[in-house]
Design a protein around this motif. Sequence first.
Motif, PDB file in Angstrom:
ATOM      1  N   UNK A 131     104.977  -2.753  10.865  1.00 52.25           N
ATOM      2  CA  UNK A 131     104.297  -2.866   9.717  1.00 52.25           C
ATOM      3  C   UNK A 131     104.264  -2.466   8.377  1.00 52.25           C
ATOM      4  N   UNK A 132     105.113  -1.482   8.047  1.00 58.31           N
ATOM      5  CA  UNK A 132     106.643  -1.096   7.162  1.00 58.31           C
ATOM      6  C   UNK A 132     107.457  -2.832   6.254  1.00 58.31           C
ATOM      7  N   UNK A 133     107.819  -3.569   7.425  1.00 58.18           N
ATOM      8  CA  UNK A 133     108.109  -5.407   6.907  1.00 58.18           C
ATOM      9  C   UNK A 133     106.839  -5.109   6.176  1.00 58.18           C
ATOM     10  N   UNK A 134     105.642  -5.572   6.691  1.00 58.46           N
ATOM     11  CA  UNK A 134     104.482  -5.881   6.453  1.00 58.46           C
ATOM     12  C   UNK A 134     103.787  -5.518   4.622  1.00 58.46           C
ATOM     13  N   UNK A 135     103.810  -4.933   4.735  1.00 58.52           N
ATOM     14  CA  UNK A 135     103.557  -3.676   3.679  1.00 58.52           C
ATOM     15  C   UNK A 135     104.234  -2.822   2.544  1.00 58.52           C
ATOM     16  N   UNK A 136     105.600  -3.444   2.737  1.00 61.76           N
ATOM     17  CA  UNK A 136     106.665  -3.629   2.379  1.00 61.76           C
ATOM     18  C   UNK A 136     106.834  -2.362   0.953  1.00 61.76           C
ATOM     19  N   UNK A 137     105.889  -3.479  -0.232  1.00 60.46           N
ATOM     20  CA  UNK A 137     106.241  -2.552  -1.345  1.00 60.46           C
ATOM     21  C   UNK A 137     105.542  -1.431  -1.958  1.00 60.46           C
ATOM     22  N   UNK A 138     104.522  -1.361  -0.572  1.00 65.17           N
ATOM     23  CA  UNK A 138     103.537  -0.318   0.127  1.00 65.17           C
ATOM     24  C   UNK A 138     104.282   0.615   0.022  1.00 65.17           C
ATOM     25  N   UNK A 139     105.400   0.726   1.322  1.00 71.11           N
ATOM     26  CA  UNK A 139     105.718   1.944   2.048  1.00 71.11           C
ATOM     27  C   UNK A 139     106.726   2.718   1.176  1.00 71.11           C
ATOM     28  N   UNK A 140     106.685   3.573   0.855  1.00 68.30           N
ATOM     29  CA  UNK A 140     107.241   5.110   0.738  1.00 68.30           C
ATOM     30  C   UNK A 140     108.076   5.490   1.412  1.00 68.30           C
ATOM     31  N   UNK A 141     109.611   6.323   1.467  1.00 73.79           N
ATOM     32  CA  UNK A 141     110.347   6.838   2.317  1.00 73.79           C
ATOM     33  C   UNK A 141     111.131   8.064   1.561  1.00 73.79           C
ATOM     34  N   UNK A 142     111.514   9.051   2.604  1.00 73.77           N
ATOM     35  CA  UNK A 142     112.242  10.311   1.924  1.00 73.77           C
ATOM     36  C   UNK A 142     112.945  10.402   2.787  1.00 73.77           C
ATOM     37  N   UNK A 143     114.592  10.993   3.349  1.00 70.90           N
ATOM     38  CA  UNK A 143     114.687  11.540   3.994  1.00 70.90           C
ATOM     39  C   UNK A 143     114.915  13.628   3.189  1.00 70.90           C
ATOM     40  N   UNK A 144     114.441  13.500   4.826  1.00 77.81           N
ATOM     41  CA  UNK A 144     114.153  15.440   4.393  1.00 77.81           C
ATOM     42  C   UNK A 144     114.347  16.418   5.825  1.00 77.81           C
ATOM     43  N   UNK A 145     114.822  17.326   6.044  1.00 77.48           N
ATOM     44  CA  UNK A 145     114.591  18.480   6.525  1.00 77.48           C
ATOM     45  C   UNK A 145     113.019  18.522   6.816  1.00 77.48           C
ATOM     46  N   UNK A 146     113.030  18.262   8.502  1.00 74.57           N
ATOM     47  CA  UNK A 146     111.442  18.581   8.846  1.00 74.57           C
ATOM     48  C   UNK A 146     111.944  20.103   9.817  1.00 74.57           C
ATOM     49  N   UNK A 147     111.537  21.063   9.913  1.00 75.33           N
ATOM     50  CA  UNK A 147     111.741  22.208  11.189  1.00 75.33           C
ATOM     51  C   UNK A 147     113.257  22.076  10.387  1.00 75.33           C
ATOM     52  N   UNK A 148     113.945  22.103   9.855  1.00 75.76           N
ATOM     53  CA  UNK A 148     115.444  22.360   9.361  1.00 75.76           C
ATOM     54  C   UNK A 148     116.212  20.908   9.728  1.00 75.76           C
ATOM     55  N   UNK A 149     115.720  20.260  10.509  1.00 80.22           N
ATOM     56  CA  UNK A 149     116.365  19.274  11.126  1.00 80.22           C
ATOM     57  C   UNK A 149     116.003  17.633  10.242  1.00 80.22           C
ATOM     58  N   UNK A 150     116.726  16.973   9.795  1.00 78.15           N
ATOM     59  CA  UNK A 150     116.903  16.139   9.478  1.00 78.15           C
ATOM     60  C   UNK A 150     115.820  15.114  10.078  1.00 78.15           C
ATOM     61  N   UNK A 151     114.628  14.254   9.331  1.00 74.73           N
ATOM     62  CA  UNK A 151     113.618  14.117   9.567  1.00 74.73           C
ATOM     63  C   UNK A 151     112.621  13.153   8.494  1.00 74.73           C
ATOM     64  N   UNK A 152     112.549  12.835   8.045  1.00 81.35           N
ATOM     65  CA  UNK A 152     111.812  11.164   7.033  1.00 81.35           C
ATOM     66  C   UNK A 152     110.113  12.097   6.843  1.00 81.35           C
ATOM     67  N   UNK A 153     110.066  11.730   5.373  1.00 81.13           N
ATOM     68  CA  UNK A 153     108.708  11.820   5.026  1.00 81.13           C
ATOM     69  C   UNK A 153     108.501  10.286   4.743  1.00 81.13           C
ATOM     70  N   UNK A 154     107.506   9.438   4.677  1.00 89.92           N
ATOM     71  CA  UNK A 154     107.011   8.563   4.735  1.00 89.92           C
ATOM     72  C   UNK A 154     105.501   8.479   4.514  1.00 89.92           C
ATOM     73  N   UNK A 155     104.884   7.260   3.468  1.00 87.46           N
ATOM     74  CA  UNK A 155     103.488   6.882   2.831  1.00 87.46           C
ATOM     75  C   UNK A 155     103.718   5.579   2.791  1.00 87.46           C
ATOM     76  N   UNK A 156     102.406   5.364   3.446  1.00 89.41           N
ATOM     77  CA  UNK A 156     102.502   3.926   3.514  1.00 89.41           C
ATOM     78  C   UNK A 156     100.732   3.051   3.836  1.00 89.41           C
ATOM     79  N   UNK A 157     100.400   2.123   3.183  1.00 89.53           N
ATOM     80  CA  UNK A 157      98.648   1.646   3.184  1.00 89.53           C
ATOM     81  C   UNK A 157      98.260   1.627   4.882  1.00 89.53           C
ATOM     82  N   UNK A 158      97.007   2.104   4.880  1.00 87.69           N
ATOM     83  CA  UNK A 158      95.923   2.136   5.850  1.00 87.69           C
ATOM     84  C   UNK A 158      96.111   0.782   5.996  1.00 87.69           C
ATOM     85  N   UNK A 159      95.070  -0.322   6.976  1.00 81.18           N
ATOM     86  CA  UNK A 159      93.976  -1.093   6.959  1.00 81.18           C
ATOM     87  C   UNK A 159      93.170  -0.972   6.180  1.00 81.18           C
TER      88      UNK A 159
END
Length: 320
Positions: free
Chosen positions: A246-274
């Motif tokens: 779905x990220x590819x389908x809505x790629x222009x509306x998807x946002x993401x950023x590498x972050x630390x989650x509880x001290x470990x590398x992870x991702x923060x993502x923001x995407x439109x729902x249907x």
Amino acid sequence: MRDLATEFEAERGRLLAVAHRMLGSRSEAEDAVQETWLRYANALADPAARAEIRDLRPWLTTTCARICLDVLRSARVRREAYVGQWLPEPVVTPVETARPDGYAPDPAERAVRTDQLGTALLVVLERLAPEQRVAFVLHDVFAVPFARVAEVLGTTEAAARQLASRARRAVNAPDLPRHTADPAEQRRVVAAFVDATESGELDQLLRLLAPDVVVIGDSGGHFPAARRPVVGATQAGRFILGLFGNAGRYQEGVRSRPVLVDGVLGLQVQAPHTDGRTIRLVIAFAVHDGRITGIFNQFNPEKVGDLPPLGPADSWPPRW
């Protein structure tokens, strides 16, 4: 009161780390620390109680741990009534503020031994009885002596040792997701994971997944989510490709950023729902021996709704 507040603030980060590891909820941890402050202020107003505070840090840790134990005992009922799968409320930190060893400068995170970080540990701790969890966190994570642990639990030192030992066996069980990767390995594996999801090739993704990998998603009932963990590389790989397709389908509306989650590398993502809503998602990983052993998707708005929104510069795929 100013001096009391200064002394307490010097310990707040450590207390918050203790409470968060015990409770798995940032908001509940903050409440526990605030209650600790109130008890500290009240104790110092009573000369008899004040005389008992010979060493501030152990006293505050013991008080905070007792508060957390009460919360844990009542939380068991709330967890059983939770809609869908439960994951802890993540502590998200910008990667660019991390220290050279990859971990956040926040004392609440630096206070924890680096081999005891990550969402995977918090998920495993959720399986423990409240007394076991308190004993393990205090002794194995924060090196509190068993005599003090026994005081918190209202039991003998031998019983406290036994509780921590049982918890240790549960935490190190071979069928649970393990996280041992250093920051460099985390970055390599997570970047390869993103590339594999972008390719859409199952074989490429399977090379990154441990045979017994587990995927857990917590939406709190606000969005559709698997009601049970997805276990096994093939099943998890197909599930992930379906999710990230779905990220590819809505790629222009998807946002993401590498972050630390509880001290470990992870991702923060923001995407439109249907349905027009915006999904805010925090993805945490557990990595061991170069493979992903656990993927934890937190998108319950009640747990991630306060995160700052991502902007146009935070495109998908994420920039490293």
